[in-house]
Design a protein around this motif. Structure first.
Motif, short mmCIF file in Angstrom:
data_model
loop_
_atom_site.label_atom_id
_atom_site.label_comp_id
_atom_site.label_asym_id
_atom_site.label_seq_id
_atom_site.Cartn_x
_atom_site.Cartn_y
_atom_site.Cartn_z
N UNK A 2 55.64 -16.48 103.02
CA UNK A 2 54.35 -15.86 103.30
C UNK A 2 54.20 -15.60 104.80
N UNK A 3 54.60 -16.56 105.62
CA UNK A 3 54.51 -16.38 107.07
C UNK A 3 55.44 -15.27 107.54
N UNK A 4 56.61 -15.16 106.92
CA UNK A 4 57.53 -14.07 107.26
C UNK A 4 56.93 -12.72 106.93
N UNK A 5 56.30 -12.63 105.74
CA UNK A 5 55.64 -11.38 105.35
C UNK A 5 54.50 -11.04 106.30
N UNK A 6 53.73 -12.05 106.67
CA UNK A 6 52.62 -11.83 107.60
C UNK A 6 53.15 -11.36 108.95
N UNK A 7 54.25 -11.94 109.38
CA UNK A 7 54.84 -11.54 110.67
C UNK A 7 55.26 -10.08 110.63
N UNK A 60 52.18 -7.90 110.76
CA UNK A 60 51.61 -7.89 112.11
C UNK A 60 52.43 -7.03 113.06
N UNK A 61 53.75 -7.05 112.92
CA UNK A 61 54.60 -6.19 113.75
C UNK A 61 54.30 -4.72 113.47
#
Length: 113
Positions: free
Chosen positions: A31-36, A39-40
Motif C-alpha cells: 500500500x505504501x509503495x502504491x501511495x508513493x 504521489x510521484x
C-alpha cells in the motif's frame, strides 16, 4: 506431556501470530509503495500544471499589452476623426453616410472583379 502440548500449542500460536504480522507488514508495504507511486505522479502533474500556468500568465500579459496598445491607437484615431469632423463641419450622420457609400462602392468593386 500436557505441558509439552501446551508449549507446542503456544509455540504454534506464536508462529501464527508472527506470520499474520509479517503478512500485514507486507500488505502495508504494498500500500505504501502504491501511495508513493501515486504521489510521484501527482508531483509530476503539479509541476506540469505550474508550468502551464506560467505560460498562460505570460500569454495574458502579452495580450493585455497588445490590447492596451490597440486601445491607445484607437483613442488617437478617434481624436483625429473628431478633429477632422470639426474642421470640415461634418456631422456624425454625414460621416456615417460617407462611410456607407464607400463600403457599398468597395463591395460592388469586389463583386464585379
Amino acid at each position: 506431556i500436557k505441558n509439552m502440548n501446551r508449549e507446542y500449542g503456544a509455540s504454534q500460536s506464536e508462529n501464527n501470530l508472527f506470520s499474520q504480522i509479517q503478512e500485514e507488514h507486507k500488505e502495508q508495504d504494498e500500500v505504501l509503495g502504491d501511495m508513493s507511486t501515486v504521489l510521484e505522479r501527482l508531483q509530476i502533474m503539479s509541476q506540469d500544471i505550474g508550468n502551464e500556468i506560467v505560460d498562460q500568465d505570460e500569454l495574458l500579459k502579452e495580450t493585455t499589452e497588445q490590447a492596451d496598445t490597440t486601445y491607445d491607437k484607437m483613442k488617437r484615431v478617434e481624436r483625429k476623426m473628431d478633429e477632422l469632423i470639426r474642421e470640415n463641419g461634418l456631422t456624425p450622420c454625414k460621416v456615417i453616410g460617407f462611410l456607407s457609400c464607400t463600403a457599398i462602392v468597395l463591395l460592388l468593386l469586389v463583386i464585379w472583379t
